[in-house]
Every structure is written in C-alpha cells, then in structure tokens.
Scaffold this motif. Structure first.
Motif, short mmCIF file in Angstrom:
data_model
loop_
_atom_site.label_atom_id
_atom_site.label_comp_id
_atom_site.label_asym_id
_atom_site.label_seq_id
_atom_site.Cartn_x
_atom_site.Cartn_y
_atom_site.Cartn_z
N SER A 21 0.84 -1.19 0.00
CA SER A 21 0.00 0.00 0.00
C SER A 21 0.88 1.24 0.00
O SER A 21 1.99 1.22 0.56
N ARG A 71 -5.91 1.48 -7.29
CA ARG A 71 -5.92 2.59 -6.35
C ARG A 71 -7.33 2.79 -5.81
O ARG A 71 -8.32 2.43 -6.47
N THR A 77 -5.02 6.01 -1.71
CA THR A 77 -4.08 4.91 -1.54
C THR A 77 -3.88 4.16 -2.85
O THR A 77 -4.83 3.86 -3.56
N TYR A 79 -2.21 0.64 -4.50
CA TYR A 79 -1.93 -0.73 -4.08
C TYR A 79 -1.12 -1.46 -5.15
O TYR A 79 -1.16 -1.13 -6.33
#
Length: 118
Positions: A21, A71, A77, A79
């Motif tokens: 992440s 994302r 975030t 990923y």
C-alpha cells in the motif's frame, strides 16, 4: 507537502502473496498517474507497474499476470497486489508520483522491503 508512505512488505516464501500500500497526502491521486518501482541489491531501480489517471495500467514483462496495480481514490491509496512471488522479486519497492510514460515523477516514498525465499 507531498508525502508517500508505503507499507505491506515482508518476508514470504516463493509462491505466496503480498499486498503493498502507498498512502498519499498533499497529493490528489485520482488526477495523476502513479507507479511502483523496485530496486534489488546491485541493480538499478526499475518500473514494476503504473496506473494512469484514467485507470490504464502498464506492467513490466517480468510481473505481468502476477501483479496488479490499483488505487482507492477515496482513501488516497495506491496498491500493488503481488501473487506467485518469486525470489527474483526480492527488492525494495517504492511508490512514485506523478508518473509519466517518459519516467518517474519527483515524489518517492521511503520504500518497503520485500524478501522472497525459495
């Protein structure tokens, strides 16, 4: 200011999975392309995967079919889902923004270590 903070690395055996992440602050990820890079000991940093603002993706040949970049704009975030890990995936993985087809952007995270044992 812009901050990118990676997490999720660790030590796994070959064939296992990890999800990395990257939480972004001071930066609107939905408006920008972002990328994951990695650097193994003694090697140059290389692009692993990238995702455009429109959701298009780009993968290194070595990870196609095994890694997935995504994302969550609401969580700001990025990923990287890594499946079927191999020892050659061992590296420090970095989040980068704003990614361009011509190369990485100016913002990097601190990196997260991934070690895959055989």
């Amino acid at each position: 200011q812009v901050q990118l903070v990676e997490s999720g690395g660790g030590l796994v055996q070959a064939g296992e999975s990890l999800r990395l992440s990257c939480v972004a602050s001071g930066f609107i990820i939905r408006l920008n392309a972002m990328g994951w890079y990695r650097q193994a000991p003694g090697k140059q940093r290389e692009l692993v995967a990238a995702i455009t603002s429109g959701g298009g993706t780009n993968y290194a040949d070595s990870v196609k079919g095994r890694f997935t970049i995504s994302r969550d704009n609401g969580k700001s975030t990025l990923y990287l889902q890594m499946n079927s890990l191999k020892p050659e995936d061992t590296a420090v993985y970095y989040c980068n923004a704003p990614w361009r087809l011509s190369g990485p952007g100016g913002y990097w995270g601190q990196g997260t270590q991934v070690i895959v044992s055989s």
